[in-house]
Design a protein around this motif. Structure first.
Motif, mmCIF file in Angstrom:
data_model
loop_
_atom_site.group_PDB
_atom_site.id
_atom_site.type_symbol
_atom_site.label_atom_id
_atom_site.label_comp_id
_atom_site.label_asym_id
_atom_site.label_seq_id
_atom_site.Cartn_x
_atom_site.Cartn_y
_atom_site.Cartn_z
ATOM 1 N N THR A 266 -19.283 43.823 54.615
ATOM 2 C CA THR A 266 -19.950 43.596 54.600
ATOM 3 C C THR A 266 -20.080 43.633 56.314
ATOM 4 O O THR A 266 -21.175 43.797 57.601
ATOM 5 N N LEU A 267 -19.038 43.353 57.226
ATOM 6 C CA LEU A 267 -18.086 43.379 58.073
ATOM 7 C C LEU A 267 -19.014 44.587 58.936
ATOM 8 O O LEU A 267 -19.488 44.441 60.057
ATOM 9 N N LEU A 268 -19.018 45.619 58.047
ATOM 10 C CA LEU A 268 -18.711 46.935 58.733
ATOM 11 C C LEU A 268 -20.332 46.642 59.031
ATOM 12 O O LEU A 268 -21.316 47.755 59.730
ATOM 13 N N ASN A 269 -21.137 46.430 58.070
ATOM 14 C CA ASN A 269 -22.547 46.927 57.717
ATOM 15 C C ASN A 269 -23.148 45.536 58.796
ATOM 16 O O ASN A 269 -24.607 46.580 59.569
ATOM 17 N N SER A 270 -23.020 44.772 59.455
ATOM 18 C CA SER A 270 -23.293 44.299 60.399
ATOM 19 C C SER A 270 -23.067 44.949 61.858
ATOM 20 O O SER A 270 -23.923 44.245 62.608
ATOM 21 N N ILE A 271 -22.178 44.896 61.943
ATOM 22 C CA ILE A 271 -21.594 46.110 63.226
ATOM 23 C C ILE A 271 -22.568 47.262 63.294
ATOM 24 O O ILE A 271 -23.097 47.385 64.160
ATOM 25 N N ALA A 272 -22.963 48.139 62.086
ATOM 26 C CA ALA A 272 -23.756 48.752 62.255
ATOM 27 C C ALA A 272 -24.971 48.101 62.765
ATOM 28 O O ALA A 272 -26.027 48.807 63.395
ATOM 29 N N VAL A 273 -25.719 47.318 61.620
ATOM 30 C CA VAL A 273 -27.170 46.315 62.282
ATOM 31 C C VAL A 273 -27.493 46.493 63.997
ATOM 32 O O VAL A 273 -27.956 46.117 64.592
ATOM 33 N N LEU A 274 -25.628 45.612 64.491
ATOM 34 C CA LEU A 274 -24.948 45.221 65.721
ATOM 35 C C LEU A 274 -25.455 46.754 66.680
ATOM 36 O O LEU A 274 -26.581 46.113 67.734
ATOM 37 N N LEU A 275 -25.308 47.244 66.657
ATOM 38 C CA LEU A 275 -25.993 49.084 67.159
ATOM 39 C C LEU A 275 -26.875 49.360 66.859
ATOM 40 O O LEU A 275 -27.307 49.423 68.526
ATOM 41 N N VAL A 276 -27.362 49.614 66.564
ATOM 42 C CA VAL A 276 -28.733 49.379 66.258
ATOM 43 C C VAL A 276 -29.892 48.375 67.390
ATOM 44 O O VAL A 276 -30.233 48.240 67.634
ATOM 45 N N SER A 277 -29.646 47.112 66.939
ATOM 46 C CA SER A 277 -30.005 46.267 67.756
ATOM 47 C C SER A 277 -29.724 46.770 68.948
ATOM 48 O O SER A 277 -30.725 45.856 69.777
ATOM 49 N N ALA A 278 -28.344 46.852 69.417
ATOM 50 C CA ALA A 278 -28.061 47.222 70.864
ATOM 51 C C ALA A 278 -29.585 47.887 71.189
ATOM 52 O O ALA A 278 -29.289 47.523 72.559
ATOM 53 N N SER A 279 -28.684 49.430 71.140
ATOM 54 C CA SER A 279 -29.831 49.695 71.160
ATOM 55 C C SER A 279 -31.550 49.975 71.686
ATOM 56 O O SER A 279 -31.834 49.845 72.627
ATOM 57 N N LEU A 280 -31.888 49.047 70.164
ATOM 58 C CA LEU A 280 -33.044 48.597 70.862
ATOM 59 C C LEU A 280 -33.421 47.569 72.129
ATOM 60 O O LEU A 280 -34.592 47.669 73.072
ATOM 61 N N ALA A 281 -32.152 46.443 72.030
ATOM 62 C CA ALA A 281 -32.213 45.752 73.120
ATOM 63 C C ALA A 281 -32.300 46.927 74.656
ATOM 64 O O ALA A 281 -32.522 46.268 76.064
ATOM 65 N N PHE A 282 -31.240 48.269 74.855
ATOM 66 C CA PHE A 282 -31.371 48.979 76.044
ATOM 67 C C PHE A 282 -32.842 49.423 76.213
ATOM 68 O O PHE A 282 -32.973 49.951 76.947
ATOM 69 N N LEU A 283 -33.054 49.650 74.791
ATOM 70 C CA LEU A 283 -34.235 50.512 75.169
ATOM 71 C C LEU A 283 -36.034 49.130 76.182
ATOM 72 O O LEU A 283 -36.616 50.044 76.742
ATOM 73 N N VAL A 284 -35.448 48.668 75.345
ATOM 74 C CA VAL A 284 -36.873 47.147 76.562
ATOM 75 C C VAL A 284 -36.057 46.934 77.159
ATOM 76 O O VAL A 284 -37.159 47.153 77.988
ATOM 77 N N GLY A 285 -34.687 46.982 76.972
ATOM 78 C CA GLY A 285 -33.952 46.224 78.881
ATOM 79 C C GLY A 285 -34.547 47.380 80.217
ATOM 80 O O GLY A 285 -35.086 47.099 81.099
ATOM 81 N N MET A 286 -34.917 49.107 79.888
ATOM 82 C CA MET A 286 -34.735 50.126 80.507
ATOM 83 C C MET A 286 -36.014 50.229 81.126
ATOM 84 O O MET A 286 -36.546 50.746 81.999
ATOM 85 N N ASN A 287 -37.120 50.208 79.941
ATOM 86 C CA ASN A 287 -38.888 50.664 80.256
ATOM 87 C C ASN A 287 -39.617 48.826 79.942
ATOM 88 O O ASN A 287 -40.414 49.693 80.854
#
Lengths: 384, 377
Positions: A266-287
């Protein structure tokens, strides 16, 4: 490390916004952990529902019936008031209300017995099940009363008959009946990760891509590569700190369940979703430059992906057609992994395979969203 | 002057992104998410549907076969949809969750399940009924055949000992409480326009407000004109959301629409006056007041059941005063009582609570906003 430090200074300014989501998340997960079922068995158990019995008769027979229902289900105390009963039924505080009217005990063995009354969700599974149980008990109780037995004897004999049950075997001995509490905590992580990262750590990205600031930085001594490395490091470090905070809070709240077999996964699963969230944050922040529009997008993404992916509402409760669409959301795969791990008594090879498929899909989504963010930025720069 | 202020405030509000997104677009989006998430839960998961089960015949048993025939006959009373097959295929169907359980027909009726649940409990109840009757008759048939016959007759007697009654003709779908909380949140989000009104009235918060304060317009006319425009817009928005829920998503709120009108109007006044009141308190920055207002709206909406539907009932049993004091809970409860109860007592009590809050916020906001003077702009 000027850019790195500046990144964190900007993140700090959005602490209040991040704090709101953190607070809501904590409330949600602490509250949900109170409601999780304690059943973690792999053998069959009859469904145990919350029901209410309103005894207006007070006879031996009515008490026997109440006791019998209390052994099969969880009795909830309700006052004999129409509004209270109706509200409890609507909110599913109780699934079934049995009212034992006056004269029930006296007339049970007669030709024209006084019927008990029930309130339930019309046409429901729960209603059918409890109706069946009550009819069976009353039928046998009546038979023995009609043959001359006293109420206590008749009740004992009725229960003796009802103790004859069918043999049940379970096909799969590795699946628990309900998720462990800690997995209800991790269930809500996508919502809070997306919201906090999009509100907090996308802000510095929005600042650095502003035309004037970008042009000034381009004239500066620090190379573009150096700036990007520092920004990326700060971005990932911020995301890592957010993850660490939630991991530590989870460890404190659920320290009794840390020996569950699914915890490392579950720790690995949470890191995976963290990366998804970070990529969304990147999309929002840059655009997205406009602060109001950013808040709007944050809520649309966090709530939309959470609802559609099954974060707030269990996937088993969702319609098949919706689930087909949900498979295109990264949160669906996170929740699927979370449920797999949460109900696993043992982590079998089959569970591991499904888990890693879910992880890879989430990482694929993260990469795709990150790439989309880069492409949109390039296109905008090209247009400018 | 009042008309002029009203008209231009209305026009500027409908062009304001904050107002249109948060008070209209966001509730519509959220209602769509709710609908996708659990809109069909009541119909597909709570309402009884014929239960699919597999049957593996290990040994023919005419009594069990008759039982299966009765329970699977097509029609209103059909309970089971049976697939007669071999053990391997049945196990595969169970593993793929195409059936809820496997009956094994032999001297006794056995069951195999993959998981626990209501369908499984109903299948077990069917098998238990058979086991109980056959055990009872077998036992009596040996010792007292006459009594066995009497028992069989009594067991199969067509008499119902338990009847259904109902206290309501309303929609019993418990997921509606999320939509009630959503409507309450929509009303509270009127505070965005209230806050904007307050910001644009205090010269220390915006340049526009500085210009307005310097103008010769009567302060109270300005406040009332802008307030009225915001309330009208917010009421229209709430009606759009209600109509969207009712006619696009097909959410059944019950069939009494007329009482919804004063409720929507009162909810709008509450929301707008709440935002106005927050905006007029103290000398904090516009951003901080914005955060405070968002936090307050989220907490009140959370406590009315927006995120966890059970919370309102839990509070009602453990700390009911919170539900009485929470304006979002009052609005949600008013919508609920229109659906469930024929009488208007509870609806009117909630409406009174909403109007009291609206009055307190209005008076408080107006008292704080009037007669503010600035030494220097």
């Amino acid at each position: 490390m000027q850019v790195f430090k500046c990144f964190f200074k900007i993140v700090k300014k959005n602490a209040v916004g991040m704090g709101i989501y953190f607070g809501v998340f904590l409330l949600l997960s602490i509250f949900m952990s109170q409601f999780t079922a304690d059943t973690q068995k792999v053998q069959y158990e009859d469904a145990r529902l919350s029901i209410a019995v309103i005894d207006r008769d007070g006879s031996e027979a009515s008490r026997a019936l109440t006791e019998y229902m209390g052994n099969r289900h969880d009795l909830v105390e309700l006052n004999d008031e129409k509004e209270e009963i109706q509200d409890a039924l609507f909110a599913r505080l109780v699934e079934y209300v049995l009212i034992i009217p006056e004269g029930f005990g006296e007339g049970l063995a007669s030709e024209d017995p006084v019927q008990t009354e029930n309130l339930k969700v019309p046409g429901s599974y729960t209603g059918y099940l409890v109706d069946n149980q009550i009819e069976a008990y009353l039928k046998y109780l009546r038979i023995y009363l009609q043959s001359g037995e006293s109420v206590p004897n008749a009740s004992d004999r009725a229960e003796e008959v009802l103790s004859n049950t069918a043999k049940v075997a379970m096909q799969d001995m590795t699946v628990l009946s309900d998720m462990r509490s800690v997995f209800y905590y991790t269930q809500y992580l996508p919502f809070v990760f997306i919201a906090i990262l999009a509100v907090g750590i996308s802000a510095p990205l929005s600042v650095f891509v502003k035309k004037d600031i970008k042009m000034r930085n381009d004239c500066g001594a620090l190379s573009l590569r150096g700036r990007n490395i520092q920004m990326l490091s700060a971005f990932m470090a911020s995301a890592g700190i957010v993850w660490l905070v939630f991991a530590v809070v989870g460890f404190f709240l659920y320290n009794k369940e840390l020996d569950s077999p699914g915890i490392p996964y579950t720790l690995l699963n949470s890191i995976a979703v963290l990366l998804v969230s970070a990529s969304l944050a990147f999309l929002v922040g840059m655009n997205i430059k406009n602060e109001n529009a950013k808040w709007a997008m944050v809520n649309v993404f966090s709530l939309g992906l959470s609802f559609l992916g099954g974060v707030f509402v269990p996937q088993q409760m969702m319609d098949e057609k919706i689930l087909m669409v949900a498979r295109f959301m990264p949160t669906y795969w996170y929740v699927k992994n979370n449920s797999l791990l949460g109900t696993a008594a043992v982590i079998t090879d089959s569970i591991k395979t499904q888990f890693w498929v879910g992880i890879l899909i989430q990482l694929g989504f993260a990469a795709a969203i990150f790439t989309a963010g880069l492409v949109f930025t390039k296109v905008k720069e090209g247009n400018n | 002057m009042f008309g002029h202020i009203f008209k231009y405030r209305f026009k500027s509000m409908i062009r304001c992104f904050d107002v249109i997104f948060w008070t209209l677009a966001f509730p519509l989006l959220l209602s769509l998410f709710f609908y996708f998430g659990f809109g069909s839960f009541f119909e597909s998961k709570e309402q009884f549907h014929v239960i699919p089960a597999a049957v593996v015949v290990e040994k023919e048993n005419p009594y069990i076969s008759q039982l299966f025939e009765e329970l699977s006959v097509k029609g209103e009373d059909q309970m089971l949809e049976l697939t007669f097959t071999d053990r391997e295929e049945a196990e595969r169907l169970l593993s793929d969750e195409k059936v809820e359980g496997i009956f094994t027909e032999g001297d006794e009726l056995g069951l195999i399940f993959k998981k626990n649940g209501l369908s499984q409990s109903i299948l077990k109840a069917i098998a238990d009924n058979y086991a109980q009757v056959s055990a009872l008759i077998k036992e009596r048939a040996v010792s007292d055949p006459a009594e066995a016959a009497f028992m069989l007759q009594s067991i199969t007697e067509d008499i119902s000992l338990n009847k259904e009654i109902t206290y309501t003709g309303g929609n019993m779908d418990s997921m509606l409480q999320y939509f009630y909380a959503l409507l309450a949140m929509t009303c509270l989000y009127g505070s965005f326009s209230g806050l904007i009104n307050a910001e644009q009235l205090q010269a220390n918060l915006s340049p526009l407000a500085a210009r307005k304060v310097a103008a010769p317009a009567h302060r109270m006319k300005m406040i009332l004109g802008e307030f009225s425009a915001s309330v009208l817009l917010q009421t229209a928005i709430i009606f759009i959301v209600i109509l969207f829920l009712r006619f696009v998503l097909g959410i059944d709120f019950g069939n009494r629409f007329l009482p919804v009108i004063p409720l929507a109007f009162a909810g709008s006044i509450l929301g707008v006056s709440f935002g106005f009141f927050i905006g007029c308190i103290g000398k904090a920055s516009a951003q901080l007041k914005n955060y405070l207002m968002i936090a307050a709206c989220m907490v009140l909406s959370f406590l009315s059941g927006l995120m966890i539907g059970d919370i309102k009932m839990w509070l009602e049993r453990s700390c009911p005063i919170i539900n009485r004091l929470n304006p979002a809970a009052l609005i949600a409860d008013a919508f609920y009582s229109l659906n469930i109860y024929d009488s208007y007592g509870r609806y009117l009590a909630n409406l009174a609570g909403i109007l009291i809050y609206a009055a307190v916020f209005c008076i408080g906001g107006f008292m704080l906003a009037r007669r503010k003077k600035y030494a220097s702009l």
